[in-house]
Design a protein around this motif. Structure first.
Motif, PDB file in Angstrom:
ATOM      1  N   UNK A 199       0.780  -1.229   0.000  1.00 10.59           N
ATOM      2  CA  UNK A 199       0.000   0.000   0.000  1.00 10.59           C
ATOM      3  C   UNK A 199       0.807   1.270   0.000  1.00 10.59           C
ATOM      4  N   UNK A 200       2.104   1.212  -0.265  1.00 14.30           N
ATOM      5  CA  UNK A 200       2.920   2.425  -0.249  1.00 14.30           C
ATOM      6  C   UNK A 200       2.805   3.247  -1.527  1.00 14.30           C
ATOM      7  N   UNK A 201       2.280   2.656  -2.564  1.00 15.17           N
ATOM      8  CA  UNK A 201       2.149   3.342  -3.843  1.00 15.17           C
ATOM      9  C   UNK A 201       0.679   3.518  -4.185  1.00 15.17           C
ATOM     10  N   UNK A 202       0.351   4.484  -5.050  1.00  9.89           N
ATOM     11  CA  UNK A 202      -1.059   4.769  -5.331  1.00  9.89           C
ATOM     12  C   UNK A 202      -1.808   3.548  -5.846  1.00  9.89           C
ATOM     13  N   UNK A 203      -3.076   3.457  -5.446  1.00  8.23           N
ATOM     14  CA  UNK A 203      -3.938   2.381  -5.925  1.00  8.23           C
ATOM     15  C   UNK A 203      -4.343   2.630  -7.370  1.00  8.23           C
ATOM     16  N   UNK A 204      -4.675   1.576  -8.080  1.00  5.67           N
ATOM     17  CA  UNK A 204      -5.202   1.741  -9.436  1.00  5.67           C
ATOM     18  C   UNK A 204      -6.681   2.127  -9.355  1.00  5.67           C
ATOM     19  N   UNK A 205      -7.349   2.385 -10.474  1.00  6.69           N
ATOM     20  CA  UNK A 205      -8.745   2.834 -10.421  1.00  6.69           C
ATOM     21  C   UNK A 205      -9.703   1.873  -9.720  1.00  6.69           C
ATOM     22  N   UNK A 206      -9.346   0.613  -9.591  1.00  8.27           N
ATOM     23  CA  UNK A 206     -10.175  -0.337  -8.854  1.00  8.27           C
ATOM     24  C   UNK A 206      -9.892  -0.308  -7.353  1.00  8.27           C
ATOM     25  N   UNK A 207      -8.885   0.445  -6.921  1.00  4.94           N
ATOM     26  CA  UNK A 207      -8.526   0.488  -5.507  1.00  4.94           C
ATOM     27  C   UNK A 207      -7.535  -0.571  -5.085  1.00  4.94           C
ATOM     28  N   UNK A 208      -6.805  -1.130  -6.045  1.00  4.80           N
ATOM     29  CA  UNK A 208      -5.843  -2.179  -5.755  1.00  4.80           C
ATOM     30  C   UNK A 208      -4.426  -1.610  -5.740  1.00  4.80           C
ATOM     31  N   UNK A 209      -3.665  -1.978  -4.714  1.00  9.26           N
ATOM     32  CA  UNK A 209      -2.287  -1.521  -4.588  1.00  9.26           C
ATOM     33  C   UNK A 209      -1.309  -2.593  -5.075  1.00  9.26           C
ATOM     34  N   UNK A 210      -0.188  -2.141  -5.605  1.00  7.89           N
ATOM     35  CA  UNK A 210       0.952  -3.012  -5.918  1.00  7.89           C
ATOM     36  C   UNK A 210       0.620  -4.116  -6.910  1.00  7.89           C
ATOM     37  N   UNK A 211      -0.309  -3.845  -7.824  1.00  7.71           N
ATOM     38  CA  UNK A 211      -0.540  -4.816  -8.890  1.00  7.71           C
ATOM     39  C   UNK A 211       0.648  -4.850  -9.844  1.00  7.71           C
ATOM     40  N   UNK A 212       1.417  -3.788  -9.832  1.00  5.20           N
ATOM     41  CA  UNK A 212       2.636  -3.718 -10.629  1.00  5.20           C
ATOM     42  C   UNK A 212       3.813  -3.583  -9.670  1.00  5.20           C
ATOM     43  N   UNK A 213       4.822  -4.425  -9.837  1.00  2.01           N
ATOM     44  CA  UNK A 213       6.002  -4.338  -8.996  1.00  2.01           C
ATOM     45  C   UNK A 213       5.801  -4.910  -7.605  1.00  2.01           C
ATOM     46  N   UNK A 214       6.742  -4.661  -6.751  1.00  2.00           N
ATOM     47  CA  UNK A 214       6.847  -5.162  -5.380  1.00  2.00           C
ATOM     48  C   UNK A 214       7.161  -6.649  -5.395  1.00  2.00           C
ATOM     49  N   UNK A 215       6.163  -7.522  -5.540  1.00  2.00           N
ATOM     50  CA  UNK A 215       6.456  -8.944  -5.695  1.00  2.00           C
ATOM     51  C   UNK A 215       5.569  -9.526  -6.786  1.00  2.00           C
ATOM     52  N   UNK A 216       6.093 -10.528  -7.477  1.00  2.00           N
ATOM     53  CA  UNK A 216       5.269 -11.311  -8.386  1.00  2.00           C
ATOM     54  C   UNK A 216       4.145 -11.961  -7.592  1.00  2.00           C
ATOM     55  N   UNK A 217       3.061 -12.327  -8.282  1.00  2.00           N
ATOM     56  CA  UNK A 217       1.914 -12.920  -7.586  1.00  2.00           C
ATOM     57  C   UNK A 217       1.458 -14.188  -8.297  1.00  2.00           C
TER      58      UNK A 217
END
Length: 306
Positions: A225-243
């Motif tokens: 949650x340290x970076x801005x959320x996307x329009x759906x309100x999800x954080x860290x969908x890009x970067x941080x860790x693979x999922x």
């Protein structure tokens, strides 16, 4: 690059504040680390999966329909995984004795996992098997998660993530769900920077693997949650860790698709911090740059969507 762990195989032959959709879910699983992460509603729709592909495995583009679902707004954290372990006594695969591996180096016969390391003149490998590396000790026995409870949990295999999901009565996302949620209505996303050139995700700035300049404020994993959320309100969908996703990479083989890139993805190498990007990972092998988030496919849509 097929897999960030490929060099290993060769060598070894307080930041969040987005509002959630449901206050009860937030109360049940806030940043205090309780087991069930806060969820946001992702309305269903159609999108072109694999659009704006840069690597062959990302295409060809094709139309996909996705039903609405709930998704955890952040990756599962160390604190949340710790709650699961405390409740169940679960031992991750990295904490168990590894299977017999004829001809493997002695260190691979001990419980442990794969850890990234900056190459040196004496050891140019990027990845190494480190005995004692597991979710409690992501970089090896000398490391710990104390004080990093809000970091995404890592050193979890697909099977470990699946065990947590089942316990929480949730699911891991399909690749289609994950990419739809990451795109959030956008056809494609540029490199994650704002208009001023400041990074908007946790990835590798500099020349990988020698020097990370840390322009995004982190040289490794960031608290969720340290970076801005996307329009759906999800954080860290890009970067941080693979999922992890439930998508099998190859029929009949124990390899799954991971999505989103990590803090080790750089412009000069990998560059997979994009929704269409995909990578392949053995289900029984964790690393210190792979985590997961969850979806709820059974919970009804919010009243406004019915």
């Amino acid at each position: 690059m097929r897999l960030l762990l490929f060099p290993l195989l060769l060598a070894l032959a307080a930041c969040d504040g987005a509002e959630v959709a449901d206050s009860q879910v937030q109360a049940a699983a806030s940043c205090t680390g309780l087991a069930k992460p806060a969820m946001v509603w992702i309305p269903g729709g159609r999108f072109t999966m694999g659009e704006a592909a840069r690597y062959p495995e990302e295409g060809p583009p094709h139309e996909v329909a996705v039903n609405g679902f709930w998704m955890s707004r952040t990756e599962v954290t160390n604190a949340q995984f710790a709650a699961f372990v405390a409740a169940t006594g679960y031992r991750t695969e990295a904490e168990r004795d590894p299977p017999a591996l004829p001809g493997a180096p002695p260190e691979m016969l001990q419980p442990g996992s794969a850890v990234f390391r900056v190459p040196t003149p004496d050891n140019r490998n990027w990845w190494g098997w480190v005995p004692g590396a597991n979710w409690r000790h992501p970089s090896g026995p000398q490391s710990a998660i104390a004080g990093r409870e809000r970091d995404p949990v890592v050193q979890v295999t697909y099977n470990d993530a699946l065990a947590y999901a089942r316990w929480a009565r949730l699911s891991l996302p399909s690749e289609e769900q994950w990419e739809f949620a990451a795109r959030a209505g956008a056809k494609a996303l540029p490199e994650p920077k704002d208009a001023a050139g400041k990074p908007t995700a946790n990835y590798y700035q500099g020349v990988f693997p020698a020097r990370d300049t840390g322009e995004d404020g982190f040289a490794a994993r960031a608290p969720v949650g340290c970076f801005p959320a996307n329009p759906f309100g999800l954080h860290d969908m890009i970067g941080n860790v693979w999922e992890w996703t439930t998508a099998a990479a190859r029929p009949g083989q124990p390899v799954n698709v991971i999505k989103g890139g990590s803090y080790l993805c750089a412009a000069n190498y990998c560059a997979r911090y994009r929704p269409a990007a995909r990578q392949f990972q053995e289900r029984d092998l964790g690393t210190d740059h792979i985590g997961f988030r969850l979806v709820d496919n059974a919970r009804p849509a919010p009243m406004a969507e019915r």
